[in-house]
Scaffold this motif. Sequence first.
Motif, mmCIF file in Angstrom:
data_model
loop_
_atom_site.group_PDB
_atom_site.id
_atom_site.type_symbol
_atom_site.label_atom_id
_atom_site.label_comp_id
_atom_site.label_asym_id
_atom_site.label_seq_id
_atom_site.Cartn_x
_atom_site.Cartn_y
_atom_site.Cartn_z
ATOM 1 N N UNK A 27 38.532 -18.643 31.438
ATOM 2 C CA UNK A 27 37.610 -17.545 31.738
ATOM 3 C C UNK A 27 37.609 -16.546 30.579
ATOM 4 N N UNK A 28 36.460 -15.881 30.374
ATOM 5 C CA UNK A 28 36.389 -14.896 29.294
ATOM 6 C C UNK A 28 35.367 -13.834 29.643
ATOM 7 N N UNK A 29 35.468 -12.758 28.922
ATOM 8 C CA UNK A 29 34.503 -11.654 28.995
ATOM 9 C C UNK A 29 34.359 -11.080 27.588
ATOM 10 N N UNK A 30 33.145 -11.160 27.021
ATOM 11 C CA UNK A 30 32.908 -10.669 25.665
ATOM 12 C C UNK A 30 31.743 -9.699 25.670
ATOM 13 N N UNK A 31 31.749 -8.793 24.724
ATOM 14 C CA UNK A 31 30.703 -7.780 24.609
ATOM 15 C C UNK A 31 29.631 -8.257 23.629
ATOM 16 N N UNK A 32 28.378 -8.108 24.043
ATOM 17 C CA UNK A 32 27.236 -8.458 23.197
ATOM 18 C C UNK A 32 26.567 -7.150 22.768
ATOM 19 N N UNK A 33 26.613 -6.813 21.498
ATOM 20 C CA UNK A 33 26.034 -5.545 21.059
ATOM 21 C C UNK A 33 24.517 -5.616 20.902
ATOM 22 N N UNK A 34 23.857 -4.493 21.073
ATOM 23 C CA UNK A 34 22.467 -4.221 20.682
ATOM 24 C C UNK A 34 21.397 -4.902 21.523
ATOM 25 N N UNK A 35 21.317 -6.234 21.488
ATOM 26 C CA UNK A 35 20.207 -6.903 22.170
ATOM 27 C C UNK A 35 20.724 -8.011 23.077
ATOM 28 N N UNK A 36 19.952 -8.289 24.101
ATOM 29 C CA UNK A 36 20.299 -9.359 25.034
ATOM 30 C C UNK A 36 19.356 -10.523 24.795
ATOM 31 N N UNK A 37 19.792 -11.470 23.951
ATOM 32 C CA UNK A 37 19.027 -12.675 23.701
ATOM 33 C C UNK A 37 19.987 -13.779 23.269
ATOM 34 N N UNK A 38 19.471 -14.980 23.108
ATOM 35 C CA UNK A 38 20.331 -16.119 22.812
ATOM 36 C C UNK A 38 21.049 -15.956 21.478
ATOM 37 N N UNK A 39 20.364 -15.417 20.484
ATOM 38 C CA UNK A 39 21.001 -15.231 19.189
ATOM 39 C C UNK A 39 22.211 -14.326 19.268
ATOM 40 N N UNK A 40 22.105 -13.211 20.009
ATOM 41 C CA UNK A 40 23.224 -12.281 20.148
ATOM 42 C C UNK A 40 24.362 -12.897 20.962
ATOM 43 N N UNK A 41 24.013 -13.616 22.043
ATOM 44 C CA UNK A 41 25.035 -14.276 22.866
ATOM 45 C C UNK A 41 25.775 -15.327 22.046
ATOM 46 N N UNK A 42 25.027 -16.125 21.297
ATOM 47 C CA UNK A 42 25.622 -17.187 20.497
ATOM 48 C C UNK A 42 26.545 -16.624 19.424
ATOM 49 N N UNK A 43 26.097 -15.559 18.738
ATOM 50 C CA UNK A 43 26.920 -14.948 17.682
ATOM 51 C C UNK A 43 28.211 -14.370 18.255
ATOM 52 N N UNK A 44 28.100 -13.699 19.409
ATOM 53 C CA UNK A 44 29.294 -13.110 20.026
ATOM 54 C C UNK A 44 30.269 -14.199 20.484
ATOM 55 N N UNK A 45 29.734 -15.276 21.057
ATOM 56 C CA UNK A 45 30.623 -16.353 21.510
ATOM 57 C C UNK A 45 31.256 -17.070 20.334
ATOM 58 N N UNK A 46 30.551 -17.224 19.210
ATOM 59 C CA UNK A 46 31.125 -17.841 18.014
ATOM 60 C C UNK A 46 32.362 -17.076 17.561
ATOM 61 N N UNK A 47 32.257 -15.755 17.518
ATOM 62 C CA UNK A 47 33.401 -14.945 17.089
ATOM 63 C C UNK A 47 34.569 -15.083 18.072
ATOM 64 N N UNK A 48 34.266 -15.050 19.333
ATOM 65 C CA UNK A 48 35.317 -15.198 20.347
ATOM 66 C C UNK A 48 35.989 -16.564 20.233
ATOM 67 N N UNK A 49 35.188 -17.613 20.085
ATOM 68 C CA UNK A 49 35.718 -18.975 20.014
ATOM 69 C C UNK A 49 36.628 -19.145 18.797
ATOM 70 N N UNK A 50 36.234 -18.584 17.659
ATOM 71 C CA UNK A 50 37.035 -18.709 16.442
ATOM 72 C C UNK A 50 38.384 -18.010 16.581
ATOM 73 N N UNK A 51 38.392 -16.886 17.293
ATOM 74 C CA UNK A 51 39.629 -16.132 17.444
ATOM 75 C C UNK A 51 40.592 -16.776 18.442
ATOM 76 N N UNK A 52 40.054 -17.368 19.498
ATOM 77 C CA UNK A 52 40.907 -17.827 20.591
ATOM 78 C C UNK A 52 41.156 -19.335 20.543
#
Length: 842
Positions: A27-52
């Motif tokens: 399970x996870x919870x990540x913050x998506x800054x600025x806009x709610x769209x697929x590009x922002x969700x994908x970018x935020x999840x990429x960063x989370x995935x790389x860290x964890x």
Amino acid sequence: MRLTNFAVAFISLPLSVSGLDPCALGAFEIVIPDTCDYGSVSAAYDKYFEQIYNGCGTSSQGNLLAILGANDTLSAEAKVEMLCSSINGNIYFDQIHYEGSQFTKNFYDGGTHWNEEVETNKESENGEATNNLKDDADGVNGYYELSKQRVASWPQDISNFDQQCQLNSAMCCWVTDRQANDNNGNCATPYDDNCIDKDPADNTDLCMVDLSRSPFSNNVNSDAITIFYGDDGNKAPYKAEGPVHCHGFAWAEKGSDHTARYKANNLFYISMYDHMYKRGYVRNVPGAPMCGCVEQMPIVSRSDCTQIDVVKESFKFTYDTVKAVITMDEARIKYNACQGLNNRNNDLRAYYQQLTKDKKISVPKYEEFKETVVGDHNCPYAISKKLTEKGFEMGYSDPDNWTHVVGEGTMSSLNEDIGNSFFREAFAARPNQIIKRVCLSCTRSHREIYYRRLTAVPDDMDLLDVLKNNWSDVNKNTFNIDFALYSSYEEALKNEDIDRWKFCDFNYKNVGFPANCGPSGPVGGQWNSYVVPGGEAYDHAFYIEARIVDSNFAPKTIDNIAALGSAEAGYSVESNGTYYIQGKGKMHWKDSSDNIVFAYQDSPTGDFTIVAKVSDIYRKGKWSNAGIMVRTSLSSNSPMFHITNSKYQFQGVMTQSRLKEGHDADTYSTYQNIDSPWFKIRRNFSNGEISAHLSSDGQEWEEISKLSFPKHEVLMVGMTVTSDDMYQSSEVLFEHFDVVPELLTPAPTLSAAPTRSPAPTKPIGPEEKGFCVTKEGHDQNSGVVKLESGNVDKDKCVSMCLNYSGYTGCEVIWNQGNKGCYVHTRNVARGNGVGNHWCWIK
């Protein structure tokens, strides 16, 4: 105050998710800054995935697709769009007043104590004020700050806003001000004396209310309409609907757009906070809701507008191994005036146009939106259109007693509007000399006005133009000396001083009848004009008596009138040997088809001669012209031969011919200017020749053109009119028109009379604006010879070109570095419209 912590939206995952690699199952919870769209969700999840989960052997994007229950990127984008669009608000309108959902419904229909009560000192025993709006609606003020930090929930459970509004727009319209000392509206203290039925600031023209738009607000099952003619503009003396104030907003079709996400916030701000709580604006236009989707609202000219601007936004993307959820993390917004198209700010229609231009709202929706917010000065058109939709035909008709002269708006008719020249003869045949104006859009005192001449109309007075556009007392039109005004026909017939209007003024530029004339004093705005907007008489017509007419006046309608091409035929009659023919049309002299009005008849078989005098052309535009013509058929591209007078000082009399169907026409200008020229066309059937002849007196004739014409036993022959304007008619007077089944022998060809310029020996076409170019529009720089430098006189240049061997065209250039006179010797076909250049084609 009961508020949930977050606004949420979620989707269920397919069962196959349970088979994911353990690296992706946490399970996870990540913050998506600025806009709610697929590009922002994908970018935020990429960063989370790389860290964890770095090194888990799976890809970030592959796991994200699985988490979203998507098979590919396209479907993943759709899933995220659904999540972002479905974020539910957590500010509920029922919480603002704590009086239940029915209160919300009633409020937006214009009811409840918020709308209906006014502060008073008469209800309490001690004289203290009750019904104070700031106290009664204190919850609104509390929720204002919260509305700038949370998403509000759209009140879709009430009919005013159900189905999320089909046109992505909502609006409120108020008719009452209930609060003093807020610099808005005219409610004042003391309330019991100065705040009863007071008005908001007027910012729109209320056109009409269609009851069928909002049956759940007006509780009437009816398709009736209420029409409000005119706009009082908050000024006396025109009493139309009274002051009305409208304010609205619009949002993108895409639910993830911030304008859509915060639409309920905007509704709260406009309806409850900014206008009711801050300004005291309340109550609805009768028959319509106070606030609702635009398709339910009254039809108005305009509306103010507020837009939502995002200061900061972030979102939480949460996955609990079963479902994916997007919630609001932080929201900060501002309420600002809408930024509309072309810098038209605080204007709902302009803002809607901007959203359409930005492709956030579709063009068909904008077209439908315009049915409600119709635009400044467009109420008359909207009313007329709605009446037509409802099966009504607007107008006035009493043909047994009154003959239509001319009108505007719903009372105009191209086939009935009389020209100025024919009007002079028709009015002279009415012994009572009475003109009636009927105005459907005017105030009551000006619905019917009767103008009666007391003295004869001078020969040099264009009375119809005075009435239409130039209400003047300069030329024998002095009030109560040359004419009088009355409010009824009976009074006009009696013609007694006591019944006459007492006030009249004149001489405003382009202002027609009756300026500010009134029965007892000045009444403004009730004037008509056929050249400028502004008067309230946009639905009116003039009439003359139909019964009391000189028996010698018996005009006959000309039945055989053809409008060729894009031309339009107007009211045309013959009276005592004079033909009055009207028409609109912009002629293109060298084209393969004609735009011209043609009063025609069949020619005799064999030889014939046509004769006519063009006595006058009313509306002398640059290329307004009239003449006589023969043609093989009424098809606009048929072979034809035409002699015409353009009334333009440089071109004068011209001939035009087309010898094959669909071919471009040839023109020949004589440059001879004759007032009221006589024209003759002769057809010699045996040798196939046709010739054009010109005379200044109908006695001595000059042949100006002869050619071989297609041999048809019967041709169409007659008189022609074109106005050189698709929106204004020309009226032409023809006299001595005749078609004779023989070759009338013309008198010997004469030299040009001293009053005319000599005819050139070689043909050249009419003046055209711009460079001389080829038929395809290309510059023709080959075969061009400069004959003289400087700003050469046009006549002089044409004469030099005509004397140049092998010329194909002539060109004049003024006020430029290459100014001068040029002759063309290669292929040129037309002018291209560029300024400071003029072209003539052989």
